[in-house]
Scaffold this motif. Structure first.
Motif, PDB file in Angstrom:
ATOM      1  N   GLU A   2      16.976 -12.498   7.482  1.00  8.77           N
ATOM      2  CA  GLU A   2      16.477 -11.550   8.726  1.00  8.77           C
ATOM      3  C   GLU A   2      16.359 -10.230   8.234  1.00  8.77           C
ATOM      4  O   GLU A   2      15.643  -9.184   8.945  1.00  8.77           O
ATOM      5  N   LEU A   3      16.906  -9.801   7.181  1.00  5.21           N
ATOM      6  CA  LEU A   3      16.949  -8.401   6.653  1.00  5.21           C
ATOM      7  C   LEU A   3      15.759  -8.138   5.871  1.00  5.21           C
ATOM      8  O   LEU A   3      15.557  -6.922   5.454  1.00  5.21           O
ATOM      9  N   MET A   4      15.082  -9.342   5.282  1.00  2.00           N
ATOM     10  CA  MET A   4      14.428  -9.036   4.018  1.00  2.00           C
ATOM     11  C   MET A   4      13.076  -8.064   4.474  1.00  2.00           C
ATOM     12  O   MET A   4      12.873  -8.419   5.563  1.00  2.00           O
ATOM     13  N   ARG A   5      12.812  -7.163   3.598  1.00  5.49           N
ATOM     14  CA  ARG A   5      11.812  -6.355   4.187  1.00  5.49           C
ATOM     15  C   ARG A   5      10.517  -6.097   3.238  1.00  5.49           C
ATOM     16  O   ARG A   5       9.611  -5.558   3.675  1.00  5.49           O
ATOM     17  N   SER A   6      10.711  -6.930   2.054  1.00  5.12           N
ATOM     18  CA  SER A   6       9.289  -6.779   1.153  1.00  5.12           C
ATOM     19  C   SER A   6       8.151  -7.275   1.811  1.00  5.12           C
ATOM     20  O   SER A   6       6.800  -6.537   1.727  1.00  5.12           O
ATOM     21  N   THR A   7       8.198  -8.307   2.486  1.00  2.00           N
ATOM     22  CA  THR A   7       6.842  -8.787   3.123  1.00  2.00           C
ATOM     23  C   THR A   7       6.414  -7.690   4.102  1.00  2.00           C
ATOM     24  O   THR A   7       4.956  -7.330   4.171  1.00  2.00           O
ATOM     25  N   GLU A   8       7.100  -7.184   4.911  1.00  2.00           N
ATOM     26  CA  GLU A   8       6.813  -6.226   5.718  1.00  2.00           C
ATOM     27  C   GLU A   8       6.309  -4.827   5.018  1.00  2.00           C
ATOM     28  O   GLU A   8       5.170  -4.187   5.533  1.00  2.00           O
ATOM     29  N   LEU A   9       6.825  -4.460   4.027  1.00  2.00           N
ATOM     30  CA  LEU A   9       6.470  -3.228   3.067  1.00  2.00           C
ATOM     31  C   LEU A   9       5.090  -3.642   2.702  1.00  2.00           C
ATOM     32  O   LEU A   9       4.200  -2.575   2.663  1.00  2.00           O
ATOM     33  N   GLU A  10       4.842  -4.893   2.184  1.00  2.00           N
ATOM     34  CA  GLU A  10       3.543  -5.271   1.642  1.00  2.00           C
ATOM     35  C   GLU A  10       2.405  -5.057   2.934  1.00  2.00           C
ATOM     36  O   GLU A  10       1.254  -4.737   2.560  1.00  2.00           O
ATOM     37  N   ARG A  11       2.729  -5.543   3.874  1.00  2.00           N
ATOM     38  CA  ARG A  11       1.868  -5.483   5.106  1.00  2.00           C
ATOM     39  C   ARG A  11       1.406  -3.934   5.547  1.00  2.00           C
ATOM     40  O   ARG A  11       0.338  -3.641   5.528  1.00  2.00           O
ATOM     41  N   ASP A  12       2.716  -3.006   5.361  1.00  2.00           N
ATOM     42  CA  ASP A  12       2.497  -1.539   5.841  1.00  2.00           C
ATOM     43  C   ASP A  12       1.484  -0.901   4.531  1.00  2.00           C
ATOM     44  O   ASP A  12       0.589  -0.207   4.866  1.00  2.00           O
ATOM     45  N   LEU A  13       1.748  -1.410   3.272  1.00  2.00           N
ATOM     46  CA  LEU A  13       0.844  -0.782   2.208  1.00  2.00           C
ATOM     47  C   LEU A  13      -0.423  -1.321   2.342  1.00  2.00           C
ATOM     48  O   LEU A  13      -1.477  -0.434   1.960  1.00  2.00           O
ATOM     49  N   ALA A  14      -0.742  -2.584   2.782  1.00  2.00           N
ATOM     50  CA  ALA A  14      -2.230  -3.049   2.740  1.00  2.00           C
ATOM     51  C   ALA A  14      -2.900  -2.097   3.893  1.00  2.00           C
ATOM     52  O   ALA A  14      -3.847  -1.692   3.883  1.00  2.00           O
ATOM     53  N   HIS A  15      -2.122  -1.569   4.886  1.00  2.00           N
ATOM     54  CA  HIS A  15      -2.475  -0.787   5.955  1.00  2.00           C
ATOM     55  C   HIS A  15      -2.779   0.661   5.606  1.00  2.00           C
ATOM     56  O   HIS A  15      -3.999   1.107   5.769  1.00  2.00           O
ATOM     57  N   LEU A  16      -1.976   0.936   4.814  1.00  2.00           N
ATOM     58  CA  LEU A  16      -2.055   2.509   4.329  1.00  2.00           C
ATOM     59  C   LEU A  16      -2.888   2.756   3.089  1.00  2.00           C
ATOM     60  O   LEU A  16      -3.405   3.667   2.981  1.00  2.00           O
ATOM     61  N   ARG A  17      -3.098   1.764   2.144  1.00  2.00           N
ATOM     62  CA  ARG A  17      -3.799   1.876   0.956  1.00  2.00           C
ATOM     63  C   ARG A  17      -4.773   0.973   0.852  1.00  2.00           C
ATOM     64  O   ARG A  17      -5.622   1.088  -0.289  1.00  2.00           O
ATOM     65  N   GLY A  18      -4.892  -0.023   1.778  1.00  2.00           N
ATOM     66  CA  GLY A  18      -6.191  -0.856   1.555  1.00  2.00           C
ATOM     67  C   GLY A  18      -5.647  -2.365   0.842  1.00  2.00           C
ATOM     68  O   GLY A  18      -4.490  -2.383   0.568  1.00  2.00           O
ATOM     69  N   GLU A  19      -6.548  -3.139   0.897  1.00  2.00           N
ATOM     70  CA  GLU A  19      -5.985  -4.652   0.395  1.00  2.00           C
ATOM     71  C   GLU A  19      -5.770  -4.467  -1.154  1.00  2.00           C
ATOM     72  O   GLU A  19      -4.910  -5.300  -1.457  1.00  2.00           O
ATOM     73  N   SER A  20      -6.397  -3.730  -1.823  1.00  2.00           N
ATOM     74  CA  SER A  20      -6.170  -3.660  -3.062  1.00  2.00           C
ATOM     75  C   SER A  20      -4.723  -2.530  -3.433  1.00  2.00           C
ATOM     76  O   SER A  20      -4.878  -1.807  -4.414  1.00  2.00           O
ATOM     77  N   TRP A  21      -4.054  -2.655  -2.782  1.00  2.00           N
ATOM     78  CA  TRP A  21      -2.922  -1.563  -2.579  1.00  2.00           C
ATOM     79  C   TRP A  21      -2.019  -1.440  -3.969  1.00  2.00           C
ATOM     80  O   TRP A  21      -1.572  -0.694  -4.279  1.00  2.00           O
ATOM     81  N   ARG A  22      -2.125  -2.683  -4.487  1.00  2.00           N
ATOM     82  CA  ARG A  22      -1.154  -2.716  -5.825  1.00  2.00           C
ATOM     83  C   ARG A  22      -1.878  -1.999  -7.085  1.00  2.00           C
ATOM     84  O   ARG A  22      -1.234  -1.563  -7.896  1.00  2.00           O
ATOM     85  N   GLU A  23      -3.193  -1.588  -6.953  1.00  2.00           N
ATOM     86  CA  GLU A  23      -4.035  -0.993  -8.057  1.00  2.00           C
ATOM     87  C   GLU A  23      -3.424   0.488  -8.210  1.00  2.00           C
ATOM     88  O   GLU A  23      -3.521   1.422  -7.219  1.00  2.00           O
ATOM     89  N   GLY A  24      -2.797   0.655  -9.513  1.00  2.00           N
ATOM     90  CA  GLY A  24      -2.429   2.147  -9.601  1.00  2.00           C
ATOM     91  C   GLY A  24      -1.237   2.537  -9.115  1.00  2.00           C
ATOM     92  O   GLY A  24      -0.671   3.450  -9.037  1.00  2.00           O
TER      93      GLY A  24
END
Length: 221
Positions: free
Chosen positions: A78-100
């Motif tokens: 219940e503490l794990m945060r990676s999935t939520e962070l990735e969802r936030d980054l998709a919102h902040l940077r777009g679906e290709s958030w991993r690029e660059g």
């Protein structure tokens, strides 16, 4: 032997011993400017990116430690945060958030230390686990509220999901339980002192990230 080491609950010892480093991290120029609404959403995005590298190291390391006699009790889904962070980054940077996406040098050093502890020193991993997750459940909620008000994120929605622990319905009770785990940690007094020192190191590593973020986002005079 210091008598207080055996009398004082370890959760109290670790909190008080690292108080100075904790305060330094919380009151960094970057975090003060971010929480004060003096920085743009790009600074918040960059901060969120750095968190992803640290939590990826924390949570990739967690899997191998689930059955460890020292660190195992702390590995809670219940503490794990990676999935939520990735969802936030998709919102902040777009679906290709991993690029660059690149960690700052201080972030890379922080993540490397977390990974090293997870692989070679489970008790040291606890120090990083404690400084991150208990901070998220406490001060992290202040950041969420500020972010929602400053940049218009939906309450507990995309952009701030990192700070929302949907599986923890009673944070106060959860933190009490976590402190009980610390008090019962499977370590002698010498090892507990080493955990305290690693906790201080964790805050210092975090402060170094804030310092580099502050250099990347200086306020114009």
């Amino acid at each position: 032997m210091d008598a207080t080491a055996t009398v004082t609950p370890f959760s109290t010892l670790i909190r008080t011993a690292s108080h100075e480093q904790h305060t330094e991290a919380e009151t960094s120029t970057f975090m003060s400017d971010l929480l004060g609404g003096r920085l743009g959403v790009d600074a918040y995005t960059r901060y969120t990116e750095q968190l992803w590298f640290v939590y990826r190291a924390l949570e990739e390391g967690a899997e191998a430690l689930r059955n460890d006699p020292v660190a195992g009790p702390f590995i809670q889904t219940e503490l794990m945060r990676s999935t939520e962070l990735e969802r936030d980054l998709a919102h902040l940077r777009g679906e290709s958030w991993r690029e660059g996406l690149e960690p700052l040098p201080a972030t890379a050093a922080y993540a490397a230390r977390v990974t090293e502890c997870a692989r070679t020193w489970p008790a040291g991993y606890i120090a990083h686990h404690y400084t991150r997750y208990l901070g998220d459940l406490s001060g992290g909620q202040i950041i969420r509220g500020k972010a929602e008000r400053t940049w218009g994120f939906e309450r507990k929605g995309d952009g701030v999901r990192f700070y929302v622990f949907e599986e923890i319905t009673n944070p106060a009770a959860f933190k009490r339980g976590y402190r009980e785990l610390l008090d019962a940690v499977n370590a002698d007094d010498l090892e507990k002192q080493r955990i305290v020192e690693e906790c201080k190191r964790a805050f210092a590593l975090n402060t170094a990230v804030f310092r580099e973020l502050g250099e990347a986002f200086p306020l114009s005079a």
